[in-house]
Design a protein around this motif. Structure first.
Motif, short mmCIF file in Angstrom:
data_model
loop_
_atom_site.label_atom_id
_atom_site.label_comp_id
_atom_site.label_asym_id
_atom_site.label_seq_id
_atom_site.Cartn_x
_atom_site.Cartn_y
_atom_site.Cartn_z
N LYS A 81 0.81 -1.22 0.00
CA LYS A 81 0.00 0.00 0.00
C LYS A 81 0.85 1.27 0.00
N GLY A 82 2.16 1.12 0.03
CA GLY A 82 3.06 2.28 0.03
C GLY A 82 3.11 3.01 1.36
N LYS A 83 2.64 2.34 2.42
CA LYS A 83 2.64 2.99 3.74
C LYS A 83 3.95 2.77 4.49
N PHE A 84 4.70 1.78 4.05
CA PHE A 84 5.98 1.50 4.71
C PHE A 84 7.03 1.20 3.65
N ASP A 85 8.16 1.90 3.74
CA ASP A 85 9.26 1.65 2.81
C ASP A 85 10.22 0.63 3.41
N PRO A 86 10.50 -0.46 2.69
CA PRO A 86 11.39 -1.48 3.25
C PRO A 86 12.83 -0.98 3.33
N SER A 87 13.60 -1.61 4.22
CA SER A 87 15.04 -1.28 4.31
C SER A 87 15.73 -1.82 3.05
N LEU A 88 16.98 -1.38 2.86
CA LEU A 88 17.74 -1.85 1.70
C LEU A 88 17.93 -3.37 1.72
N PRO A 89 18.30 -3.98 2.88
CA PRO A 89 18.43 -5.45 2.89
C PRO A 89 17.14 -6.16 2.49
N LEU A 90 16.00 -5.65 2.97
CA LEU A 90 14.72 -6.31 2.63
C LEU A 90 14.40 -6.10 1.14
N ALA A 91 14.73 -4.92 0.62
CA ALA A 91 14.50 -4.66 -0.80
C ALA A 91 15.36 -5.60 -1.66
N PHE A 92 16.62 -5.81 -1.24
CA PHE A 92 17.50 -6.73 -1.97
C PHE A 92 16.95 -8.16 -1.91
N LYS A 93 16.47 -8.53 -0.73
CA LYS A 93 15.93 -9.88 -0.55
C LYS A 93 14.72 -10.09 -1.46
N THR A 94 13.89 -9.04 -1.54
CA THR A 94 12.70 -9.10 -2.40
C THR A 94 13.12 -9.25 -3.87
N ALA A 95 14.13 -8.46 -4.25
CA ALA A 95 14.61 -8.51 -5.64
C ALA A 95 15.15 -9.90 -5.98
N ARG A 96 15.88 -10.48 -5.04
CA ARG A 96 16.43 -11.84 -5.25
C ARG A 96 15.30 -12.85 -5.40
N LEU A 97 14.25 -12.70 -4.57
CA LEU A 97 13.13 -13.64 -4.62
C LEU A 97 12.43 -13.59 -5.97
N PHE A 98 12.22 -12.39 -6.48
CA PHE A 98 11.53 -12.22 -7.77
C PHE A 98 12.49 -12.31 -8.96
N GLU A 99 13.79 -12.47 -8.66
CA GLU A 99 14.85 -12.53 -9.70
C GLU A 99 14.77 -11.33 -10.62
N MET A 100 14.69 -10.16 -9.99
CA MET A 100 14.62 -8.90 -10.74
C MET A 100 15.57 -7.90 -10.10
N ALA A 101 15.79 -6.78 -10.81
CA ALA A 101 16.59 -5.71 -10.21
C ALA A 101 15.70 -4.91 -9.25
N ILE A 102 16.35 -4.33 -8.23
CA ILE A 102 15.57 -3.58 -7.23
C ILE A 102 14.74 -2.48 -7.89
N GLU A 103 15.36 -1.76 -8.84
CA GLU A 103 14.66 -0.62 -9.46
C GLU A 103 13.49 -1.07 -10.35
N ASP A 104 13.44 -2.35 -10.67
CA ASP A 104 12.28 -2.85 -11.42
C ASP A 104 11.10 -3.15 -10.48
N ILE A 105 11.36 -3.18 -9.20
CA ILE A 105 10.30 -3.43 -8.21
C ILE A 105 9.94 -2.14 -7.47
N PHE A 106 10.98 -1.42 -7.04
CA PHE A 106 10.74 -0.19 -6.26
C PHE A 106 11.18 1.03 -7.08
N GLN A 107 10.29 2.03 -7.14
CA GLN A 107 10.64 3.25 -7.86
C GLN A 107 10.43 4.47 -6.98
N ASP A 108 11.35 5.44 -7.13
CA ASP A 108 11.19 6.71 -6.43
C ASP A 108 10.00 7.45 -7.03
N GLU A 109 9.21 8.10 -6.20
CA GLU A 109 8.00 8.77 -6.71
C GLU A 109 8.30 10.08 -7.43
N ASP A 110 9.52 10.68 -7.20
CA ASP A 110 9.84 11.95 -7.87
C ASP A 110 10.14 11.73 -9.35
#
Lengths: 141, 64
Positions: B35-64
């Protein structure tokens, strides 16, 4: 991800449940040891110094165990749950300091006639902590 | 920060609870991230990227 894989990897909830149960047991033991240290000298051993000292030492030891259990519990939470807890603790510390000092002042400046009790402050801090946790959970819902 | 967690999860037909288990976090945390209410830490973002076998920036994007 199959259901079996999911069940196999569902370690967070298991760990969290174990840590919560552990903390509950330590807290319950601490409350009981506190009650013994507070009431037993009067009702059980007529203020025998050695028994009372032993009861206080046991209470302090169990209190230390409870603190370590709480530490383990907090470290076992995920990062969002930890943030909720730490925010609630920060709020509790601030409220405890401000309300505690003001409460103490009330008697000094004769706005209240009774002696301020530490137990009142503990109740305020518990309610603040509880409110902080509820507010934190609602914020991230 | 925006993220595509919900879409990626749905593509794989995973529940929030399954994703939470795989990332070793609570289901509430997955819900808050989606829901975008909580931003994960960098380690959790990396873990998520590894799970989905994608780059972090393909999952998480800065809103600016």
């Amino acid at each position: 991800m199959t259901k079996t894989e999911h069940e196999k990897t569902n370690q967070y909830n298991t760990r969290n449940c174990q840590n919560t149960r552990n903390l509950k047991n330590w807290t319950l033991s601490w409350v009981i040891s506190m009650a013994i240290a507070a009431f037993a000298p009067k009702f059980l051993w007529d203020y025998n110094t050695i028994f009372t000292a032993i009861a206080v030492v046991i209470n302090l030891g169990i209190g230390f165990g409870m603190l370590m259990s709480n530490r383990r519990y907090l470290r076992g939470l995920d990062e969002m749950q930890q943030k909720i807890m730490f925010d609630a603790m920060g709020l509790t510390l601030g409220v405890g300091l401000v309300v505690g000092l003001s409460y103490e002042l009330l008697e000094d400046i004769k706005l209240i006639t009774f002696q301020p009790e530490i137990a009142h402050l503990v109740v305020i801090m518990c309610l603040t902590y509880l409110g902080g946790i509820v507010a934190g959970n609602r914020k991230f819902q | 920060m925006k993220n595509r967690l919900k879409v990626l999860r749905a593509e794989r037909d995973w529940t929030q609870a399954q994703l939470a288990s795989a990332l070793d976090v609570s289901r509430q945390t997955i819900n808050a991230i989606e829901k975008g209410k909580f931003d994960p830490s960098l380690p959790l973002a990396f873990k998520t990227a590894r799970l989905f076998e994608m780059a972090i920036e393909d999952i998480f994007q800065d809103e600016d």
